[in-house]
Design an enzyme around this catalytic site. Structure first.
Site, PDB file in Angstrom:
ATOM      1  N   ASP A 179      -0.116   7.421  -8.260  1.00  0.00           N
ATOM      2  CA  ASP A 179      -0.472   7.124  -9.546  1.00  0.00           C
ATOM      3  C   ASP A 179      -1.614   6.413 -10.261  1.00  0.00           C
ATOM      4  O   ASP A 179      -1.715   5.898 -10.969  1.00  0.00           O
ATOM      5  CB  ASP A 179       0.923   6.437  -9.746  1.00  0.00           C
ATOM      6  CG  ASP A 179       0.890   5.826  -9.428  1.00  0.00           C
ATOM      7  OD1 ASP A 179       0.197   4.683  -8.316  1.00  0.00           O
ATOM      8  OD2 ASP A 179       2.329   4.684  -9.371  1.00  0.00           O
ATOM      9  N   SER A 180      -2.326   6.498  -8.934  1.00  0.00           N
ATOM     10  CA  SER A 180      -3.757   5.661  -8.942  1.00  0.00           C
ATOM     11  C   SER A 180      -4.952   6.706  -9.885  1.00  0.00           C
ATOM     12  O   SER A 180      -5.521   6.594 -10.433  1.00  0.00           O
ATOM     13  CB  SER A 180      -5.148   5.604  -7.458  1.00  0.00           C
ATOM     14  OG  SER A 180      -5.079   6.620  -6.856  1.00  0.00           O
ATOM     15  N   ASP A 235       3.655  10.519  -6.057  1.00  0.00           N
ATOM     16  CA  ASP A 235       3.852   9.101  -6.617  1.00  0.00           C
ATOM     17  C   ASP A 235       5.477   8.946  -7.904  1.00  0.00           C
ATOM     18  O   ASP A 235       4.799  10.167  -8.993  1.00  0.00           O
ATOM     19  CB  ASP A 235       2.739   8.308  -6.950  1.00  0.00           C
ATOM     20  CG  ASP A 235       1.830   7.272  -6.019  1.00  0.00           C
ATOM     21  OD1 ASP A 235       2.650   6.953  -4.792  1.00  0.00           O
ATOM     22  OD2 ASP A 235       1.097   6.822  -5.464  1.00  0.00           O
ATOM     23  N   LYS A 295       6.786   9.328  -3.227  1.00  0.00           N
ATOM     24  CA  LYS A 295       6.244   7.610  -3.766  1.00  0.00           C
ATOM     25  C   LYS A 295       7.009   7.064  -3.849  1.00  0.00           C
ATOM     26  O   LYS A 295       6.694   7.033  -5.161  1.00  0.00           O
ATOM     27  CB  LYS A 295       5.397   7.551  -2.612  1.00  0.00           C
ATOM     28  CG  LYS A 295       4.796   6.779  -2.277  1.00  0.00           C
ATOM     29  CD  LYS A 295       3.300   6.374  -1.441  1.00  0.00           C
ATOM     30  CE  LYS A 295       2.224   6.231  -2.299  1.00  0.00           C
ATOM     31  NZ  LYS A 295       1.722   5.078  -3.523  1.00  0.00           N
ATOM     32  N   GLU A 321       7.475   2.343  -5.092  1.00  0.00           N
ATOM     33  CA  GLU A 321       7.781   0.619  -4.668  1.00  0.00           C
ATOM     34  C   GLU A 321       8.303   0.252  -4.391  1.00  0.00           C
ATOM     35  O   GLU A 321       9.070  -0.133  -5.403  1.00  0.00           O
ATOM     36  CB  GLU A 321       5.797   0.435  -5.218  1.00  0.00           C
ATOM     37  CG  GLU A 321       4.601   1.411  -5.021  1.00  0.00           C
ATOM     38  CD  GLU A 321       3.702   0.677  -6.254  1.00  0.00           C
ATOM     39  OE1 GLU A 321       3.912  -0.285  -6.285  1.00  0.00           O
ATOM     40  OE2 GLU A 321       2.216   1.759  -6.406  1.00  0.00           O
ATOM     41  N   GLU A 327       0.226  -1.473   2.312  1.00  0.00           N
ATOM     42  CA  GLU A 327      -1.253  -1.753   2.038  1.00  0.00           C
ATOM     43  C   GLU A 327      -1.895  -3.349   1.953  1.00  0.00           C
ATOM     44  O   GLU A 327      -0.924  -4.224   0.794  1.00  0.00           O
ATOM     45  CB  GLU A 327      -1.325  -1.103  -0.056  1.00  0.00           C
ATOM     46  CG  GLU A 327      -2.496  -1.770  -1.247  1.00  0.00           C
ATOM     47  CD  GLU A 327      -2.514  -0.442  -2.306  1.00  0.00           C
ATOM     48  OE1 GLU A 327      -1.372  -0.182  -2.513  1.00  0.00           O
ATOM     49  OE2 GLU A 327      -3.692  -0.394  -2.788  1.00  0.00           O
TER      50      GLU A 327
HETATM   51  O1  KIV Z   1      -2.110   5.785  -5.876  1.00  0.00           O
HETATM   52  C1  KIV Z   1      -2.356   5.793  -5.240  1.00  0.00           C
HETATM   53  O2  KIV Z   1      -3.031   6.239  -4.815  1.00  0.00           O
HETATM   54  C2  KIV Z   1      -1.488   4.823  -3.595  1.00  0.00           C
HETATM   55  C3  KIV Z   1      -2.431   5.369  -2.190  1.00  0.00           C
HETATM   56  C4  KIV Z   1      -3.863   4.260  -2.689  1.00  0.00           C
HETATM   57  C5  KIV Z   1      -1.624   4.562  -1.399  1.00  0.00           C
HETATM   58  O3  KIV Z   1      -0.461   4.516  -3.900  1.00  0.00           O
END
Ligand code: KIV
Length: 265
Positions: free
Chosen positions: A45-46, A84, A113, A115, A182
């Site tokens: 989600d970056s 994510d 994924k 958090e 992280e």
């Molecule tokens: O959103 C993302 O790219 C991430 C990585 C930096 C681990 O969670």
């Protein structure tokens, strides 16, 4: 053609072979990552920050994630594809099942994924019971940036280090099959990687994790704003995008990245 599965990555951990992961958000970058032999690709989600130009990952929607996951899936050949779950898309186990279902059915993800620590245990259990592989994410959790008061290293004192360690073990027991750690001190990440049987993938967590992940734009030197300490720009020594990705893969496999300079004590 052989495909990388979670079982492949578990075996790599057992054999001490480092796992490579990079983010990707489209088919073209995915083909470059595949050509370099990246083991797993994360649709992070970056993308809210590096693709959409947002200030954080918070505005990213499930539709955004499904769209980019589908783009990446079209370029994927062999790597394990992880997507994510965006902010506020897994606030209950039912909501998480619906989000993960979309990422897998419509996006083509192999794993999702999320958090969070102890508060996510029931969600991880429910996803796992429904056949959805889960990668947990501890340490700095960018979706909680406002709660944390900034992007800071986590687990520096004894109590928070213990909490991260306990959360990691509880998430594995709940069914998580991978963990991203992280921005935590190198020694803490090493201890957690040793304690868990599932692969631990570090970003700003030192060389002793089972694998490494970076945001692909960061390792190509196109970070907007200040470059975080844990990022290495592989472009100057490589000269092209495919060569830079190949250099990252080789450096991770040979334990030459991350160095102390990219780690926290
Ligand atoms: O959103 C993302 O790219 C991430 C990585 C930096 C681990 O969670």
């Amino acid at each position: 053609m052989s495909h990388t599965t979670i079982a492949t990555l578990m075996q790599m951990k057992k054999e001490g072979e480092k796992i490579t992961m990079l983010t990707s958000y489209d088919a073209s970058f995915t083909r470059v990552l595949e050509a370099a032999g990246v083991d797993s690709i994360l649709v992070g989600d970056s993308l809210g920050m590096v693709i959409q130009g947002q200030e954080s990952t918070l505005p990213v929607s499930v539709d955004d994630m499904v769209y980019h996951t589908r783009c990446v899936a079209r370029g994927r050949r062999d790597a394990l594809l992880i997507a994510d779950m965006p902010f506020m898309s897994y606030s209950s186990a039912d909501q998480a099942l619906s989000t993960a279902g979309r990422l897998m059915k419509d996006g083509g993800a192999h794993m999702v994924k999320l958090e969070g620590g102890s508060m996510q245990l029931e969600t991880v259990r429910q996803l796992t019971l429904n056949g959805i592989p889960v990668c947990a994410h501890l340490g700095l959790q960018p979706q909680s940036v406002h709660k944390l008061g900034g992007y800071r290293v986590q687990g520096k004192d004894e109590e928070s280090a213990r909490e991260i360690k306990e959360d990691a073990m509880a998430l594995e027991s709940a069914g998580a099959q991978m963990l991203v750690l992280e921005c935590v001190p190198k020694a803490l990440a090493a201890e957690i990687s040793h304690l868990l049987t599932i692969p631990v993938i570090g970003i700003g967590a030192g060389v002793d994790c089972d694998g490494q992940v970076l945001v692909v734009y960061d390792m190509l030197g196109i970070t907007s704003g200040r470059r975080p300490r844990f990022v290495k720009d592989f472009m100057p020594e490589s000269g092209s995008v495919p060569a830079a990705v190949a250099a990252y893969v080789q450096a991770v496999k040979e334990k030459r990245f991350p160095t102390e300079e990219h780690s926290f004590q």
